[in-house]
Design a protein around this motif. Structure first.
Motif, PDB file in Angstrom:
ATOM      1  N   VAL A  58      68.344  68.675  36.450  1.00  0.00           N
ATOM      2  CA  VAL A  58      67.712  67.859  37.502  1.00  0.00           C
ATOM      3  C   VAL A  58      68.763  67.507  38.556  1.00  0.00           C
ATOM      4  CG1 VAL A  58      66.694  65.589  38.001  1.00  0.00           C
ATOM      5  CG2 VAL A  58      65.922  66.905  36.003  1.00  0.00           C
ATOM      6  N   ASP A  59      69.922  67.102  38.065  1.00  0.00           N
ATOM      7  CA  ASP A  59      70.982  66.711  38.993  1.00  0.00           C
ATOM      8  C   ASP A  59      71.433  67.909  39.836  1.00  0.00           C
ATOM      9  OD1 ASP A  59      72.823  64.529  39.764  1.00  0.00           O
ATOM     10  OD2 ASP A  59      74.314  66.033  39.169  1.00  0.00           O
ATOM     11  N   GLN A  60      71.496  69.085  39.206  1.00  0.00           N
ATOM     12  CA  GLN A  60      71.900  70.272  39.961  1.00  0.00           C
ATOM     13  C   GLN A  60      70.896  70.639  41.044  1.00  0.00           C
ATOM     14  OE1 GLN A  60      74.737  72.197  36.656  1.00  0.00           O
ATOM     15  NE2 GLN A  60      72.946  73.381  37.187  1.00  0.00           N
ATOM     16  N   TRP A  61      69.627  70.526  40.703  1.00  0.00           N
ATOM     17  CA  TRP A  61      68.589  70.779  41.712  1.00  0.00           C
ATOM     18  C   TRP A  61      68.756  69.804  42.876  1.00  0.00           C
ATOM     19  CZ3 TRP A  61      64.518  74.042  42.825  1.00  0.00           C
ATOM     20  CH2 TRP A  61      64.258  75.051  41.899  1.00  0.00           C
ATOM     21  N   ARG A  62      68.960  68.528  42.522  1.00  0.00           N
ATOM     22  CA  ARG A  62      69.091  67.517  43.581  1.00  0.00           C
ATOM     23  C   ARG A  62      70.268  67.859  44.490  1.00  0.00           C
ATOM     24  NH1 ARG A  62      72.122  63.663  44.411  1.00  0.00           N
ATOM     25  NH2 ARG A  62      73.164  63.772  42.392  1.00  0.00           N
ATOM     26  N   ARG A  63      71.389  68.245  43.882  1.00  0.00           N
ATOM     27  CA  ARG A  63      72.566  68.542  44.693  1.00  0.00           C
ATOM     28  C   ARG A  63      72.354  69.782  45.557  1.00  0.00           C
ATOM     29  NH1 ARG A  63      77.087  69.378  41.404  1.00  0.00           N
ATOM     30  NH2 ARG A  63      76.011  68.883  39.496  1.00  0.00           N
ATOM     31  N   GLN A  64      71.679  70.785  44.975  1.00  0.00           N
ATOM     32  CA  GLN A  64      71.463  72.011  45.770  1.00  0.00           C
ATOM     33  C   GLN A  64      70.458  71.774  46.902  1.00  0.00           C
ATOM     34  OE1 GLN A  64      71.633  75.906  44.382  1.00  0.00           O
ATOM     35  NE2 GLN A  64      72.593  75.459  42.440  1.00  0.00           N
ATOM     36  N   ILE A  65      69.476  70.904  46.686  1.00  0.00           N
ATOM     37  CA  ILE A  65      68.532  70.577  47.768  1.00  0.00           C
ATOM     38  C   ILE A  65      69.311  69.926  48.909  1.00  0.00           C
ATOM     39  CG2 ILE A  65      66.593  69.073  48.428  1.00  0.00           C
ATOM     40  CD1 ILE A  65      65.457  69.592  45.602  1.00  0.00           C
ATOM     41  N   GLN A  66      70.201  69.027  48.532  1.00  0.00           N
ATOM     42  CA  GLN A  66      71.013  68.347  49.543  1.00  0.00           C
ATOM     43  C   GLN A  66      71.927  69.334  50.275  1.00  0.00           C
ATOM     44  OE1 GLN A  66      71.225  64.387  47.809  1.00  0.00           O
ATOM     45  NE2 GLN A  66      69.502  65.080  49.044  1.00  0.00           N
ATOM     46  N   LEU A  67      72.474  70.271  49.502  1.00  0.00           N
ATOM     47  CA  LEU A  67      73.425  71.222  50.080  1.00  0.00           C
ATOM     48  C   LEU A  67      72.744  72.222  51.013  1.00  0.00           C
ATOM     49  CD1 LEU A  67      76.438  72.253  49.696  1.00  0.00           C
ATOM     50  CD2 LEU A  67      75.492  73.852  48.021  1.00  0.00           C
ATOM     51  N   PHE A  68      71.566  72.679  50.603  1.00  0.00           N
ATOM     52  CA  PHE A  68      70.948  73.791  51.328  1.00  0.00           C
ATOM     53  C   PHE A  68      69.903  73.380  52.365  1.00  0.00           C
ATOM     54  CE2 PHE A  68      71.986  76.327  47.322  1.00  0.00           C
ATOM     55  CZ  PHE A  68      73.081  76.939  47.900  1.00  0.00           C
ATOM     56  N   THR A  69      69.413  72.115  52.304  1.00  0.00           N
ATOM     57  CA  THR A  69      68.333  71.759  53.230  1.00  0.00           C
ATOM     58  C   THR A  69      68.679  70.519  54.052  1.00  0.00           C
ATOM     59  OG1 THR A  69      67.136  70.184  51.857  1.00  0.00           O
ATOM     60  CG2 THR A  69      66.670  72.499  51.456  1.00  0.00           C
ATOM     61  N   SER A  70      67.811  70.282  55.024  1.00  0.00           N
ATOM     62  CA  SER A  70      68.017  69.123  55.910  1.00  0.00           C
ATOM     63  C   SER A  70      67.242  67.903  55.410  1.00  0.00           C
ATOM     64  CB  SER A  70      67.497  69.495  57.299  1.00  0.00           C
ATOM     65  OG  SER A  70      66.119  69.828  57.185  1.00  0.00           O
ATOM     66  N   GLN A 122      51.668  58.054  50.261  1.00  0.00           N
ATOM     67  CA  GLN A 122      50.545  58.695  50.949  1.00  0.00           C
ATOM     68  C   GLN A 122      50.948  59.330  52.278  1.00  0.00           C
ATOM     69  OE1 GLN A 122      47.759  59.372  49.711  1.00  0.00           O
ATOM     70  NE2 GLN A 122      48.033  58.138  47.848  1.00  0.00           N
ATOM     71  N   ARG A 123      51.966  58.722  52.933  1.00  0.00           N
ATOM     72  CA  ARG A 123      52.257  59.185  54.292  1.00  0.00           C
ATOM     73  C   ARG A 123      53.539  60.002  54.433  1.00  0.00           C
ATOM     74  NH1 ARG A 123      52.095  54.280  57.970  1.00  0.00           N
ATOM     75  NH2 ARG A 123      52.625  53.185  56.054  1.00  0.00           N
ATOM     76  N   ARG A 124      54.378  59.919  53.434  1.00  0.00           N
ATOM     77  CA  ARG A 124      55.667  60.590  53.561  1.00  0.00           C
ATOM     78  C   ARG A 124      55.848  61.604  52.426  1.00  0.00           C
ATOM     79  NH1 ARG A 124      61.100  57.742  55.488  1.00  0.00           N
ATOM     80  NH2 ARG A 124      62.460  59.509  55.072  1.00  0.00           N
ATOM     81  N   ALA A 125      56.107  62.867  52.799  1.00  0.00           N
ATOM     82  CA  ALA A 125      56.255  63.896  51.758  1.00  0.00           C
ATOM     83  C   ALA A 125      57.657  63.836  51.159  1.00  0.00           C
ATOM     84  CB  ALA A 125      56.012  65.273  52.354  1.00  0.00           C
ATOM     85  N   CYS A 126      57.768  64.300  49.927  1.00  0.00           N
ATOM     86  CA  CYS A 126      59.072  64.247  49.252  1.00  0.00           C
ATOM     87  C   CYS A 126      59.162  65.388  48.236  1.00  0.00           C
ATOM     88  CB  CYS A 126      59.198  62.920  48.509  1.00  0.00           C
ATOM     89  SG  CYS A 126      57.903  62.700  47.289  1.00  0.00           S
ATOM     90  N   ILE A 127      60.342  65.538  47.659  1.00  0.00           N
ATOM     91  CA  ILE A 127      60.494  66.456  46.520  1.00  0.00           C
ATOM     92  C   ILE A 127      60.878  65.613  45.304  1.00  0.00           C
ATOM     93  CG2 ILE A 127      61.779  68.395  45.550  1.00  0.00           C
ATOM     94  CD1 ILE A 127      62.180  69.531  48.279  1.00  0.00           C
ATOM     95  N   VAL A 128      60.136  65.764  44.228  1.00  0.00           N
ATOM     96  CA  VAL A 128      60.451  65.052  42.984  1.00  0.00           C
ATOM     97  C   VAL A 128      60.948  66.083  41.965  1.00  0.00           C
ATOM     98  CG1 VAL A 128      59.537  63.632  41.106  1.00  0.00           C
ATOM     99  CG2 VAL A 128      58.700  63.300  43.432  1.00  0.00           C
ATOM    100  N   ILE A 129      62.045  65.740  41.284  1.00  0.00           N
ATOM    101  CA  ILE A 129      62.580  66.656  40.256  1.00  0.00           C
ATOM    102  C   ILE A 129      62.577  65.923  38.921  1.00  0.00           C
ATOM    103  CG2 ILE A 129      64.464  68.236  39.726  1.00  0.00           C
ATOM    104  CD1 ILE A 129      65.619  67.278  42.530  1.00  0.00           C
TER     105      ILE A 129
END
Ligand SMILES: Nc1ncnc2c1ncn2[C@@H]1O[C@H](COP(=O)(O)OP(=O)(O)OP(=O)(O)O)[C@@H](O)[C@H]1O
Length: 717
Positions: free
Chosen positions: A247-259, A280-287
Motif C-alpha cells: 500500500v505504501d509503495q503504491w502511495r509513493r509511486q502515485i506521488q512520484l508519477f502523477t500530479s 461526493q464532490r472530490r475524486a480520490c484514489i484509495v489504496i
C-alpha cells in the motif's frame, strides 16, 4: 503439410495446441497475434507453446479481433492444413462472445445487449433469472440485476458460455455522481512500449475502458500501468493490494508519477485510517489491502465508517494488484462489495495451485495482455538472472531422523510430514551453504535477500548473523526502516524475509536471492521471489558475464524437498529460465564462472577449511552458554527498544565469527553440548528447559521445534 511449410512458423493441432518457431523472420508479429488469441503455455528460447481456449477467444473478441480474421491468420501461418472441426469450435465459441454487457449506472447494475433474443435466452436460465431484480420484458434489451448477486450472475453466464463484458464509457459518465480525478502522469514519465501495449488493450479510442487482466513479469512496472489506467479513466479509483508495505509503495509511486495532490491519496491499513473528505464532490484514489476489505469480524468505529464510505461510493476503476489471490474464498466477496464501473487485474503469475484461477476470467474479465519475460530481459527491462539449485546433503543425524520420521510409531501420521519438513529445512549443511553464499556475495558488494518461510529459522539465523529480518510480527514502521536501510546503506547488505516479502516489495538494489525454505511446490511463490531481483541492473565486469542477478534455491538432497523444488520451478522454466543444479558449498567453490574460489575468500569462516586442519576446533556453546546468549540477546533488545530501535534491527554488526560443524561424527548420547546431537527425548527435555517459548501443547510440535532449536545451536553456535 502445406507445400511451403518451411516458410510458415506454426503447427496448429486440432485440440487448439499451437507450436511456434520463434526463429521465423516475422516472429514478433506472429507472437503478438498468438498472445492476442491464445494462452501461452511455455516460452523457452526457440519453440513456444500456446493453447487456444474458449477464454482466450473471449479475450480476443473483447479486444476487437474478428473471428474470421483469427481463422484466416491461423490458416495462413500453419504448416499443416488446419482441422475444420477446430475452426468450427472457434466460430461457435465466438458467436455469443462480446454481445452481453454488465454495466453500472447510478449505483445500480444492469445487464444489456443489442441482441434481444440472446438476452432472452440468457435470462431464461433459472440461475440467471434468480439474480435479476425483475423479469426481463419481451423485446427488452436491458434488465436490472440485484447488485448483491452480481458474482452469481457472472458465474451463471460464464457456465452458459455467455461471458459478460464489463466496459465503462468514462468520458460520458455524470460529474455529480462520479467527479473528475485531477491527476495526469508527470511529463517526465515515459511509459515503456509493453506498458503502452497493455494500456492500449484496455482502452479504446472512444473513451471506453474494458475490464480485464494484464500480466507483466515481476518488476516490469505493473504499478505504473495501474496508475496510468487510473489517470486515463480520470474518476475515483480504488486499489487493492496484498500488504501494508505494498500500500505504501503504491502511495509513493502515485506521488512520484502523477500530479495528484497528496491529500487526495488515501491509504487504508491497520495503521492508517483517514475518512474520505468531501467524498461526493472530490475524486480520490484509495489504496487498501484485501484483508482490510475482506475481513468479516467486528471492526473499530473509524474503520467501519471508512468501509461504509467505500461501499456507498461509485468507483470508476477498481485496480486489483496481485489478482491471483482474489479467487480465495475470503477475498472474492470484495469484487461484489465494491461498486466499480471497471476492473483491472494486475499480476505476474496467473497461476494458483488450486483450480480457482479460471474464476478470474468471470470475476474480473478476460486476459487483456501478457508480456514475455525473456523478451523484456533481452530488451533490458529486466535483470538477467542465473537460477541455481544448490543440493545439500542432509547431515547424518538429520537424515536418520528424517527416515525414521516417515514411519515412526511415536509420531502421529498427520504430523510426520511436518516433522520431515522441519528436518529438511534445518539441515545444518543447508544453513552452512546459506552462510557461505551470504559471505561470498556480500564481499562482492551484492545485495542479498534470504527467503525463509520457516519463521523460527528466519529469526534465529538473522539474529545470529547480525542481519535484519522482516516477518509478520515486525511492525510496519520497522519494516519500512529496514527496507530503506537495505536500499540506501552500504552497511546493510543482507536482509531476511519471510513470505510477507514474496510479492509487492520493490527493492531495486537487490540482486541475489538465497531461498532456504519455501511453500512446498508453489510455482507462484518461486516466480514472485525471483521477481524481487528482476529490476534492471547495471552490467558490471564482476557480475559473472551475461548475468547480473542470482537466484539460489538451497534444497536438501534425497528428501521430498527436491520434488517440491522441481514443481516450483515449472512456471519459470516455462518462461524460459534454466536452473543449473550443483552440490553444496564445498562444490560451489569449484564454480569458476561465479568466482567462487578455493581457498575460500572468507578466511574467518570455519567452513572454508577442511575440519582436520583446525587443531582446536571452535567450542560449541554449552547449555549454559546458550542460556546466557539468550539473556544477552533479550537484554540487547530491551536496551535497543529503550532507544526506540526496532527489535529486528537490534544487531547490525559485522558478520560474527561462526563455528560450523561440518559432519558431526560421533553422536553423544544424552548430551548435546558436544559436537553432535542425538534427538532422543532426554535431549529434547533439555531443550524444553532452555527454550520454553518454543514449547507448545502438542508433543510432536515440541519435538519439531526442539529440532529447530537444536539445529540452530549445532549450526550457528
Ligand atoms: N516506465 C517506467 N519508467 C521508469 N521506471 C519505471 C517504469 N515502469 C516501472 N518503473 C520502475 O520499475 C520498478 C518496478 O516497478 P513495480 O514495483 O511497479 O513492479 P511490479 O511489476 O509491480 O513488480 P512486482 O510484481 O514485483 O510487485 C519501480 O521502481 C518502478 O518505479
Amino acid at each position: 503439410m502445406q507445400p511451403d511449410h518451411a516458410r510458415r512458423p506454426l503447427w496448429v493441432s486440432e485440440n487448439g495446441r499451437i507450436i511456434f518457431e520463434t526463429f521465423h523472420p516475422q516472429a514478433a508479429q506472429v507472437a503478438d497475434f498468438l498472445i492476442a488469441v491464445s494462452e501461452p503455455v511455455s516460452r523457452p528460447q526457440l519453440m513456444h507453446e500456446y493453447q487456444i481456449t474458449a477464454l482466450s477467444l473471449n479475450a480476443a473478441i473483447a479486444n476487437g479481433i474478428d473471428v474470421e480474421q483469427i481463422i484466416k491468420v491461423l490458416r495462413k501461418l500453419s504448416k499443416t492444413v488446419v482441422d475444420e472441426s477446430f475452426l468450427e469450435f472457434i466460430r461457435e465459441k465466438c458467436k455469443s462472445t462480446g454481445k452481453l454487457r454488465l454495466i453500472l449506472r447510478d449505483g445500480r447494475h444492469f445487464l444489456e445487449s443489442e441482441d434481444a433474443p440472446l438476452l432472452q435466452h440468457l435470462c431464461s436460465d433459472a440461475d440467471v433469472a434468480a439474480c435479476l431484480v425483475q423479469e426481463l420484458a419481451p423485446e427488452s434489451r436491458i434488465v436490472e440485476v440485484d447488485s448483491l448477486k452480481v458474482e452469481k450472475l457472472k458465474l451463471a453466464a460464464h457456465q452458459m458460455s455467455f461471458p459478460l463484458l464489463q466496459e465503462y464509457e468514462f468520458r460520458r459518465d455524470r460529474e455529480d455522481t462520479n467527479p473528475q480525478l485531477t491527476a495526469v502522469l508527470r511529463p517526465t514519465v515515459n511509459l515503456r512500449p509493453y506498458q503502452q501495449r497493455a494500456l492500449s488493450k484496455m482502452f479504446s479510442a472512444d473513451g471506453v475502458a474494458k475490464s480485464g487482466i494484464v500480466v507483466l513479469p515481476c518488476g516490469a512496472g505493473k504499478t505504473l500501468v495501474g496508475i496510468a489506467a487510473c489517470c486515463r479513466v480520470g474518476r475515483r479509483a480504488l486499489v487493492l493490494t496484498t500488504t501494508a508495505v505494498a500500500v505504501d509503495q503504491w502511495r509513493r509511486q502515485i506521488q512520484l508519477f502523477t500530479s495528484l495532490p497528496p491529500e487526495d491519496v488515501y491509504a487504508l491499513t491497520a495503521e492508517h485510517k483517514r475518512p474520505i473528505e468531501d467524498a461526493q464532490r472530490r475524486a480520490c484514489i484509495v489504496i487498501s489491502t484485501y484483508s482490510m476489505l475482506g475481513y468479516t469480524g467486528r471492526r473499530g468505529g473509524d474503520t467501519q465508517f471508512i468501509l461504509d464510505q467505500l461501499q456507498q461510493l461509485e468507483w470508476g476503476l477498481l485496480v486489483v494488484d496481485e489478482v491471483q489471490v482474489m479467487p480465495a474464498r475470503t477475498f472474492r466477496t470484495v469484487a461484489t462489495m465494491i461498486k466499480s464501473h471497471c476492473c483491472l487485474g494486475l499480476t505476474a503469475t496467473l497461476v494458483r495451485e488450486d483450480d480457482l484461477i479460471q474464476d478470474l476470467h468471470w470475476l474480473i474479465g478476460p486476459k487483456l495482455y501478457e508480456a514475455n519475460w525473456q523478451q523484456l530481459q533481452d530488451e533490458g527491462y529486466l535483470a538477467r538472472v542465473r537460477c541455481i539449485e544448490v543440493w545439500c546433503d542432509m547431515s547424518t543425524e538429520f537424515f536418520i531422523e528424517y527416515l525414521q520420521a516417515a514411519d515412526s510409531p511415536e509420531v502421529p501420521g498427520s504430523l510426520r510430514a511436518t516433522l520431515q519438513r522441519a528436518l529438511w529445512t534445518c539441515n545444518p549443511n543447508k544453513l552452512k551453504t546459506c552462510e557461505y553464499l551470504i559471505r561470498f556475495h556480500e564481499q562482492r558488494g551484492d545485495k542479498i535477500i534470504v527467503f525463509s518461510d520457516n519463521i523460527f529459522i528466519l529469526k534465529d539465523f538473522a539474529r545470529r548473523l547480525g542481519r535484519y529480518y522482516i516477518c509478520g510480527s515486525v511492525d510496519m514502521r520497522e519494516r519500512l526502516q529496514i527496507l530503506s536501510e537495505f536500499q540506501e546503506s552500504s552497511a546493510c547488505n543482507t536482509i531476511f524475509l519471510s513470505k510477507v516479502g514474496d510479492n509487492a516489495i520493490d527493492l531495486p538494489v537487490a540482486n541475489v536471492i538465497v531461498q532456504i525454505s519455501s511453500h512446498y511446490g508453489s510455482r507462484r511463490q518461486e516466480a514472485q521471489r525471483l521477481g524481487r531481483i528482476l529490476r534492471p541492473k547495471p552490467q558490471t565486469s564482476s557480475s559473472g558475464g551475461r548475468f547480473n542477478a542470482y537466484f539460489y534455491s538451497v534444497v536438501s538432497r534425497d528428501t521430498q524437498e527436491l520434488y517440491h523444488a522441481n514443481r516450483r520451478q515449472q512456471f519459470l522454466v516455462e518462461q524460459g529460465y534454466n536452473y543449473q543444479a550443483g552440490k553444496g558449498c564445498r562444490r560451489l567453490r569449484g564454480w569458476s564462472w561465479m568466482g567462487f574460489r578455493h581457498p575460500c575468500t572468507f578466511q574467518d569462516a570455519w567452513c572454508t577449511a577442511p575440519r582436520e586442519q583446525h587443531e582446536h576446533p571452535p567450542r560449541l556453546p554449552s547449555a549454559a552458554d546458550a542460556h546466557e546468549a539468550q539473556e544477552m540477546h533479550h537484554e540487547r533488545h530491551e536496551h535497543h527498544e529503550h532507544q526506540e530501535q526496532p527489535m529486528s534491527r537490534a544487531r547490525l554488526l559485522p558478520l560474527p565469527r561462526l563455528c560450523w560443524i561440518a559432519e558431526p561424527k560421533t553422536p553423544i548420547a544424552g548430551d548435546w553440548r558436544g559436537r553432535a546431537i542425538r534427538f532422543d527425548p532426554t535431549v529434547l527435555r533439555k531443550f524444553r528447559m532452555q527454550t520454553d517459548n518454543f514449547c507448545t501443547s502438542s508433543w510432536l510440535e515440541f519435538k519439531a521445534r526442539g529440532l529447530l532449536a537444536a539445529s540452530v545451536w549445532i549450526c550457528l553456535g
